[in-house]
Design an enzyme around this catalytic site. Structure first.
Site, PDB file in Angstrom:
ATOM      1  N   HIS A  94     -69.036  11.078  45.884  1.00  0.00           N
ATOM      2  CA  HIS A  94     -68.286  11.569  44.731  1.00  0.00           C
ATOM      3  C   HIS A  94     -69.226  11.642  43.526  1.00  0.00           C
ATOM      4  O   HIS A  94     -70.097  10.796  43.357  1.00  0.00           O
ATOM      5  CB  HIS A  94     -67.102  10.642  44.441  1.00  0.00           C
ATOM      6  N   GLU A  96     -68.845  10.844  40.559  1.00  0.00           N
ATOM      7  CA  GLU A  96     -68.860   9.628  39.724  1.00  0.00           C
ATOM      8  C   GLU A  96     -69.771   8.564  40.350  1.00  0.00           C
ATOM      9  O   GLU A  96     -70.432   7.810  39.642  1.00  0.00           O
ATOM     10  CB  GLU A  96     -67.427   9.109  39.543  1.00  0.00           C
ATOM     11  N   GLY A 172     -61.351  15.834  36.192  1.00  0.00           N
ATOM     12  CA  GLY A 172     -60.728  15.040  35.134  1.00  0.00           C
ATOM     13  C   GLY A 172     -60.730  15.716  33.774  1.00  0.00           C
ATOM     14  O   GLY A 172     -60.420  15.087  32.769  1.00  0.00           O
TER      15      GLY A 172
HETATM   16  P1  PGA Z   1     -59.242  15.248  39.129  1.00  0.00           P
HETATM   17  O1  PGA Z   1     -60.318  14.477  40.007  1.00  0.00           O
HETATM   18  O2  PGA Z   1     -58.233  15.839  40.076  1.00  0.00           O
HETATM   19  O3  PGA Z   1     -58.643  14.195  38.228  1.00  0.00           O
HETATM   20  O4  PGA Z   1     -59.983  16.299  38.367  1.00  0.00           O
HETATM   21  C1  PGA Z   1     -60.759  15.004  41.225  1.00  0.00           C
HETATM   22  C2  PGA Z   1     -61.744  14.066  41.881  1.00  0.00           C
HETATM   23  O5  PGA Z   1     -62.544  13.454  41.157  1.00  0.00           O
HETATM   24  O6  PGA Z   1     -61.749  13.906  43.105  1.00  0.00           O
END
Ligand code: PGA
Length: 248
Positions: A94, A96, A172
């Protein structure tokens, strides 16, 4: 014929009561026959929630795992630990994790190997930041991520992998990639799979879109020919919203 996958990624959200209430809500959702539902939940709740969903069509996934099987890695969780409590899927790569935890393509390829060696299925994420998109280099960027992180595995192992294309600028942010942008990249990823393996492998591989998927845009995105569902963050935290996405 590929099925549809609606995968939620809770990230670091929900306390225990909220987690249980959310799963209770999702257990009420009528899941279409051709749809697989996967919830990526915090490690802490996997075992308890597994008990709640074991008789349902809902599966759980971990959001990460360590690249080693065991050892002196304080605070970490291995693929074999996940397997030992009946978890079958792990999300890897991911953005992040790549950004805040310095996960490189090289490290991800080792995590992927560890997960596959335990017989886990992997949702493998890729996607470009905004500056790369604006420079028009998004396809080359994703190609590098997949070439260095994913395509070293065998054709057989690729059968255990779902790819999630998640442009970082759409995660996000409330900004969703347009259906044309999504379809373009998914088509390119499918071509990359065909080039590295075979066209028949590319046809079989599931590719999910992630980045501000919500009830209002899910059906349109999922209707694109190379989109096989979504990896959903924010909108997976409300049973009514994620339920609508499951049914989209
Ligand atoms: P989001 O996140 O739907 O809040 O944009 C998607 C993700 O990070 O998998």
């Amino acid at each position: 014929m590929r099925k549809k996958i609606a995968a939620g990624n809770w990230k670091m959200n929900n306390n225990r009561d909220e987690a249980i209430a959310l799963v209770e809500g999702l257990l009420q959702v009528a899941i279409p026959d051709n749809t697989e539902v996967i919830l990526g939940v915090p490690y802490l709740y996997l075992h308890e929630l597994q008990g709640m969903v074991s008789d349902s069509q809902i599966q759980l996934a971990a959001q990460n795992c360590h690249q080693e099987k065991s050892g002196a890695y304080t605070g970490e969780i291995s693929a074999s630990m996940l397997k030992s409590i009946g978890i079958e899927t792990v999300i890897l790569g991911h953005s992040e994790r790549r950004e805040y935890f310095d996960e490189t393509d090289e490290l991800l390829s080792r995590k992927l190997r560890a997960a596959l060696d335990e017989g886990l299925k992997v949702i493998f994420c890729c996607g470009e930041p905004l500056s790369v998109r604006e420079a028009g280099e998004h396809v080359a960027y994703v190609k590098k991520q997949l070439t260095e992180g994913l395509f070293q595995i065998s054709e057989e192992d690729l059968g255990s992998v779902v790819i999630a294309y998640e442009p970082v600028w759409a995660i996000g942010t409330g900004v969703t990639a347009s259906k044309e942008q999504v379809q373009e990249m998914h088509h390119e990823i499918r071509k990359m799979i065909a080039d590295n393996y075979q066209p028949s492998v590319a046809d079989k591989t599931h590719i999910l879109y992630g980045g501000s998927v919500k009830p209002a845009n899910a059906a349109e995105l999922f209707a694109q020919p190379d989109v096989d569902g979504g990896l959903v963050g924010g909108a997976s935290l409300k049973a009514s919203d994620f339920g609508a996405i499951i049914q989209a």
